[in-house]
Design a protein around this motif. Structure first.
Motif, PDB file in Angstrom:
ATOM      1  N   ARG A  41       0.797  -1.224   0.000  1.00 60.54           N
ATOM      2  CA  ARG A  41       0.000   0.000   0.000  1.00 60.54           C
ATOM      3  C   ARG A  41       0.829   1.274   0.000  1.00 60.54           C
ATOM      4  O   ARG A  41       0.518   2.223  -0.687  1.00 60.54           O
ATOM      5  N   ARG A  43       3.732   1.865  -1.258  1.00 64.09           N
ATOM      6  CA  ARG A  43       4.749   2.007  -2.290  1.00 64.09           C
ATOM      7  C   ARG A  43       4.206   1.976  -3.716  1.00 64.09           C
ATOM      8  O   ARG A  43       4.990   2.001  -4.651  1.00 64.09           O
ATOM      9  N   THR A  44       2.915   1.917  -3.905  1.00 59.37           N
ATOM     10  CA  THR A  44       2.395   1.854  -5.270  1.00 59.37           C
ATOM     11  C   THR A  44       2.283   3.265  -5.852  1.00 59.37           C
ATOM     12  O   THR A  44       2.067   4.231  -5.128  1.00 59.37           O
ATOM     13  N   THR A  46      -0.148   4.507  -7.440  1.00 63.44           N
ATOM     14  CA  THR A  46      -1.492   5.019  -7.165  1.00 63.44           C
ATOM     15  C   THR A  46      -1.551   5.637  -5.772  1.00 63.44           C
ATOM     16  O   THR A  46      -2.079   6.740  -5.591  1.00 63.44           O
ATOM     17  N   ILE A  91      -6.704   2.182 -10.811  1.00 66.50           N
ATOM     18  CA  ILE A  91      -5.267   2.092 -10.564  1.00 66.50           C
ATOM     19  C   ILE A  91      -4.532   2.923 -11.610  1.00 66.50           C
ATOM     20  O   ILE A  91      -4.894   2.931 -12.784  1.00 66.50           O
ATOM     21  N   ASP A  94       0.759   2.972 -16.045  1.00 72.74           N
ATOM     22  CA  ASP A  94       2.165   3.332 -16.196  1.00 72.74           C
ATOM     23  C   ASP A  94       2.313   4.570 -17.068  1.00 72.74           C
ATOM     24  O   ASP A  94       1.589   4.742 -18.053  1.00 72.74           O
TER      25      ASP A  94
END
Length: 179
Positions: A41, A43-44, A46, A91, A94
């Motif tokens: 959670r 480190r994403t 989003t 989400i 990239d």
């Protein structure tokens, strides 16, 4: 004296209520699912976008606050939670970041999108826009379309050229003098 253990398979923690230990009960209470989990959670991309958006709007000590929260920009109360944010935005793909379509509007589902760096740069408040043939674009976008240098196009407009003349006049080629 232990009354029982959590009903979640593999959990041996002490029972709190509704058949769950404290951790699983809180997940059930907040999310309706005792096994709710967001992988990595913190480190994403989003999560990073969500946290940065919240900081810009609420923390006067953050660089850039004056352009967001300091101007009255806020976010949808639903976006106070990560889950509410992801429900609306999905989400982060990239190569994109969170972008407000209307720079004077708040962060909400109808005013936000995941945008590429070029889309972001074309959506800056300080951009100079030109209208021609029913289209409104930035100087950089017009320059790309007409194969001009952005600074050449900007200078032509600054000198008072019409948009049509500034866009359609070809670049002069400077031919070096022969000695």
């Amino acid at each position: 004296k232990t009354i029982g253990v959590c009903s979640v398979e593999g959990c041996d923690s002490e029972l709190l209520q509704r058949g769950f230990c404290r951790a699983h009960y809180m997940k059930w209470y907040r999310h309706g699912d005792p096994l709710f989990f967001i992988p990595a959670r913190g480190r994403t991309p989003t999560v990073n976008s969500w946290q940065a958006m919240k900081r810009r709007c609420t923390n006067p000590k953050v660089s850039g606050y004056e352009r967001y929260g300091g101007r009255g920009i806020s976010y949808d109360p639903k976006w106070e939670t990560y889950e509410g944010f992801v429900e609306d935005m999905g989400i982060r793909p990239d190569g994109t970041t969170l972008d407000r379509i209307d720079n004077d509007g708040n962060y909400n589902k109808s005013n936000c999108r995941w945008a590429s760096p070029i889309e972001q740069m074309n959506n800056i408040r300080s951009n100079h826009h030109l209208e021609y043939s029913g289209k409104r674009m930035t100087i950089a976008q017009w320059a790309r379309e007409y194969n001009l240098l952005p600074k050449t196009l900007a200078e032509r407009v600054r000198k008072g050229w019409s948009v049509e003349k500034a866009l359609t006049t070809p670049l002069r080629k400077i031919i070096p003098k022969k000695c």
